[in-house]
Design a protein around this motif. Sequence first.
Motif, PDB file in Angstrom:
ATOM      1  N   MET A  41      -7.384  -1.474 -10.243  1.00 19.66           N
ATOM      2  CA  MET A  41      -6.604  -0.966  -9.121  1.00 19.66           C
ATOM      3  C   MET A  41      -6.586   0.554  -9.271  1.00 19.66           C
ATOM      4  SD  MET A  41      -2.665  -1.653  -7.940  1.00 19.66           S
ATOM      5  CE  MET A  41      -1.957  -0.586  -9.198  1.00 19.66           C
ATOM      6  N   THR A  42      -7.172   1.261  -8.316  1.00 16.56           N
ATOM      7  CA  THR A  42      -7.365   2.702  -8.438  1.00 16.56           C
ATOM      8  C   THR A  42      -6.684   3.432  -7.298  1.00 16.56           C
ATOM      9  OG1 THR A  42      -9.543   2.240  -9.415  1.00 16.56           O
ATOM     10  CG2 THR A  42      -9.097   4.513  -8.760  1.00 16.56           C
ATOM     11  N   LEU A  43      -6.060   4.564  -7.634  1.00 15.39           N
ATOM     12  CA  LEU A  43      -5.419   5.395  -6.625  1.00 15.39           C
ATOM     13  C   LEU A  43      -6.288   6.620  -6.342  1.00 15.39           C
ATOM     14  CD1 LEU A  43      -1.719   5.377  -7.906  1.00 15.39           C
ATOM     15  CD2 LEU A  43      -2.749   3.899  -6.168  1.00 15.39           C
ATOM     16  N   TYR A  44      -6.486   6.912  -5.065  1.00 14.33           N
ATOM     17  CA  TYR A  44      -7.232   8.099  -4.632  1.00 14.33           C
ATOM     18  C   TYR A  44      -6.269   8.975  -3.842  1.00 14.33           C
ATOM     19  CZ  TYR A  44     -11.296   5.404  -6.023  1.00 14.33           C
ATOM     20  OH  TYR A  44     -12.202   4.670  -6.749  1.00 14.33           O
ATOM     21  N   GLY A  45      -6.293  10.278  -4.121  1.00 16.32           N
ATOM     22  CA  GLY A  45      -5.315  11.166  -3.519  1.00 16.32           C
ATOM     23  C   GLY A  45      -5.922  12.264  -2.666  1.00 16.32           C
ATOM     24  N   PHE A  46      -5.095  12.813  -1.748  1.00 23.12           N
ATOM     25  CA  PHE A  46      -5.570  13.803  -0.781  1.00 23.12           C
ATOM     26  C   PHE A  46      -4.480  14.833  -0.521  1.00 23.12           C
ATOM     27  CE2 PHE A  46      -7.132   9.559  -0.174  1.00 23.12           C
ATOM     28  CZ  PHE A  46      -8.495   9.742  -0.319  1.00 23.12           C
ATOM     29  N   LEU A  47      -4.921  16.044  -0.210  1.00 26.60           N
ATOM     30  CA  LEU A  47      -3.993  17.141   0.023  1.00 26.60           C
ATOM     31  C   LEU A  47      -3.130  16.923   1.259  1.00 26.60           C
ATOM     32  CD1 LEU A  47      -6.238  20.223  -0.761  1.00 26.60           C
ATOM     33  CD2 LEU A  47      -4.184  19.551  -2.004  1.00 26.60           C
ATOM     34  N   ASP A  48      -3.714  16.301   2.290  1.00 27.41           N
ATOM     35  CA  ASP A  48      -2.965  16.070   3.525  1.00 27.41           C
ATOM     36  C   ASP A  48      -3.488  14.827   4.221  1.00 27.41           C
ATOM     37  OD1 ASP A  48      -5.302  16.839   5.045  1.00 27.41           O
ATOM     38  OD2 ASP A  48      -4.763  18.926   4.666  1.00 27.41           O
ATOM     39  N   GLU A  49      -2.823  14.444   5.299  1.00 27.80           N
ATOM     40  CA  GLU A  49      -3.183  13.203   5.979  1.00 27.80           C
ATOM     41  C   GLU A  49      -4.529  13.297   6.684  1.00 27.80           C
ATOM     42  OE1 GLU A  49      -0.722  12.198   9.392  1.00 27.80           O
ATOM     43  OE2 GLU A  49       0.150  14.208   9.305  1.00 27.80           O
ATOM     44  N   TYR A  50      -4.927  14.525   7.056  1.00 32.50           N
ATOM     45  CA  TYR A  50      -6.211  14.684   7.730  1.00 32.50           C
ATOM     46  C   TYR A  50      -7.366  14.417   6.773  1.00 32.50           C
ATOM     47  CZ  TYR A  50      -3.394  16.783  11.382  1.00 32.50           C
ATOM     48  OH  TYR A  50      -2.455  16.999  12.352  1.00 32.50           O
ATOM     49  N   GLU A  51      -7.233  14.920   5.539  1.00 32.65           N
ATOM     50  CA  GLU A  51      -8.266  14.661   4.539  1.00 32.65           C
ATOM     51  C   GLU A  51      -8.340  13.165   4.237  1.00 32.65           C
ATOM     52  OE1 GLU A  51      -9.561  15.904  -0.032  1.00 32.65           O
ATOM     53  OE2 GLU A  51      -7.704  16.699   0.821  1.00 32.65           O
ATOM     54  N   TYR A 102      -4.639   6.601  -1.147  1.00 32.37           N
ATOM     55  CA  TYR A 102      -5.370   5.400  -0.740  1.00 32.37           C
ATOM     56  C   TYR A 102      -5.498   4.539  -1.987  1.00 32.37           C
ATOM     57  CZ  TYR A 102      -9.256   2.245   0.214  1.00 32.37           C
ATOM     58  OH  TYR A 102     -10.042   1.120   0.344  1.00 32.37           O
ATOM     59  N   GLN A 103      -5.108   3.285  -1.890  1.00 37.32           N
ATOM     60  CA  GLN A 103      -5.156   2.378  -3.034  1.00 37.32           C
ATOM     61  C   GLN A 103      -6.323   1.406  -2.879  1.00 37.32           C
ATOM     62  OE1 GLN A 103      -1.738  -0.207  -3.348  1.00 37.32           O
ATOM     63  NE2 GLN A 103      -2.087  -0.625  -5.518  1.00 37.32           N
ATOM     64  N   ALA A 104      -7.247   1.437  -3.836  1.00 36.71           N
ATOM     65  CA  ALA A 104      -8.403   0.528  -3.819  1.00 36.71           C
ATOM     66  C   ALA A 104      -8.163  -0.570  -4.842  1.00 36.71           C
ATOM     67  CB  ALA A 104      -9.676   1.296  -4.143  1.00 36.71           C
ATOM     68  N   MET A 157       0.832  -1.204   0.000  1.00 42.67           N
ATOM     69  CA  MET A 157       0.000   0.000   0.000  1.00 42.67           C
ATOM     70  C   MET A 157       0.870   1.258   0.000  1.00 42.67           C
ATOM     71  SD  MET A 157      -3.238  -0.382  -0.157  1.00 42.67           S
ATOM     72  CE  MET A 157      -4.582  -1.515   0.129  1.00 42.67           C
ATOM     73  N   TYR A 158       0.375   2.283  -0.668  1.00 43.26           N
ATOM     74  CA  TYR A 158       1.077   3.564  -0.700  1.00 43.26           C
ATOM     75  C   TYR A 158       0.614   4.455   0.456  1.00 43.26           C
ATOM     76  CZ  TYR A 158       1.968   2.225  -5.586  1.00 43.26           C
ATOM     77  OH  TYR A 158       2.344   1.561  -6.720  1.00 43.26           O
ATOM     78  N   GLU A 159       1.525   5.216   1.028  1.00 45.91           N
ATOM     79  CA  GLU A 159       1.177   6.221   2.028  1.00 45.91           C
ATOM     80  C   GLU A 159       1.049   7.584   1.353  1.00 45.91           C
ATOM     81  OE1 GLU A 159       0.071   8.024   5.492  1.00 45.91           O
ATOM     82  OE2 GLU A 159       0.258   5.893   5.061  1.00 45.91           O
ATOM     83  N   TYR A 160       2.035   7.912   0.523  1.00 51.19           N
ATOM     84  CA  TYR A 160       1.965   9.147  -0.249  1.00 51.19           C
ATOM     85  C   TYR A 160       2.883   9.034  -1.455  1.00 51.19           C
ATOM     86  CZ  TYR A 160       6.360  10.382   2.094  1.00 51.19           C
ATOM     87  OH  TYR A 160       7.649  10.373   2.575  1.00 51.19           O
ATOM     88  N   MET A 161       2.723   9.974  -2.396  1.00 53.83           N
ATOM     89  CA  MET A 161       3.602  10.064  -3.555  1.00 53.83           C
ATOM     90  C   MET A 161       4.120  11.486  -3.658  1.00 53.83           C
ATOM     91  SD  MET A 161       1.874   7.918  -6.651  1.00 53.83           S
ATOM     92  CE  MET A 161       1.680   6.132  -6.539  1.00 53.83           C
TER      93      MET A 161
END
Length: 203
Positions: free
Chosen positions: A57-67, A49-51, A1-5
């Motif tokens: 296989m889809t990647l979902y991204g967020f501006l910060d860890e709180y989001e 977040y990797q689904a 799993m990815y944490e961030y890129m």
Amino acid sequence: MYEYMRGELVAIHPLYIVVDVQGIGYQIYVANPYRFSTSLNEEVKVYIYQAIREDAMTLYGFLDEYEKQLYLKLISVSGIGPKSGLTILANGDFHGLIQAIEAEDVRYLTKFPGVGKKTASQIILDLKGKLTDLIDGVEVPVIPTQTSFDSKSPFFAEAEEALKGLGYTVKDIARIMPQLEQDDSFQSTEEVLRQAFKLLLKN
């Protein structure tokens, strides 16, 4: 799993962004991609977040860890899938969302595409009292000072495509368009979308 890129933001589309990481372009679905507009062609850090499903296989991204944490809480609710979670976060008013859950405001939650009364009630049941620790960490992006706006600008077309992709109906979009057109101060697609979300969530 990815944490961030971390990589160069090379493209922004109505539903996703493309981040180049050492020569590989990653397609990352995000809530309101135009929030990243000021970082185009620059290095960005996107929380991931990797689904994984049988057919994708889809990647979902967020501006910060709180989001990202708020998103993970949302998709833990029965009836809220990865796409629905992004739709709920797209308006950027995370404080308002958390407050609505705490206040058991079913009416507010059912304004989001794909969220009926049953799902809204489930969100409240599962998440009430479990999100307040995220409020202080969540930051809403600041919109820059605006100048003029031409109603035929591509900002409107991009915003409309983004809204359709998030599940809002043609009827929903047509309902708010006259109010949007009255405002001549928009300078970006992000600004159009932010106002559109406010109008769509009005009682």
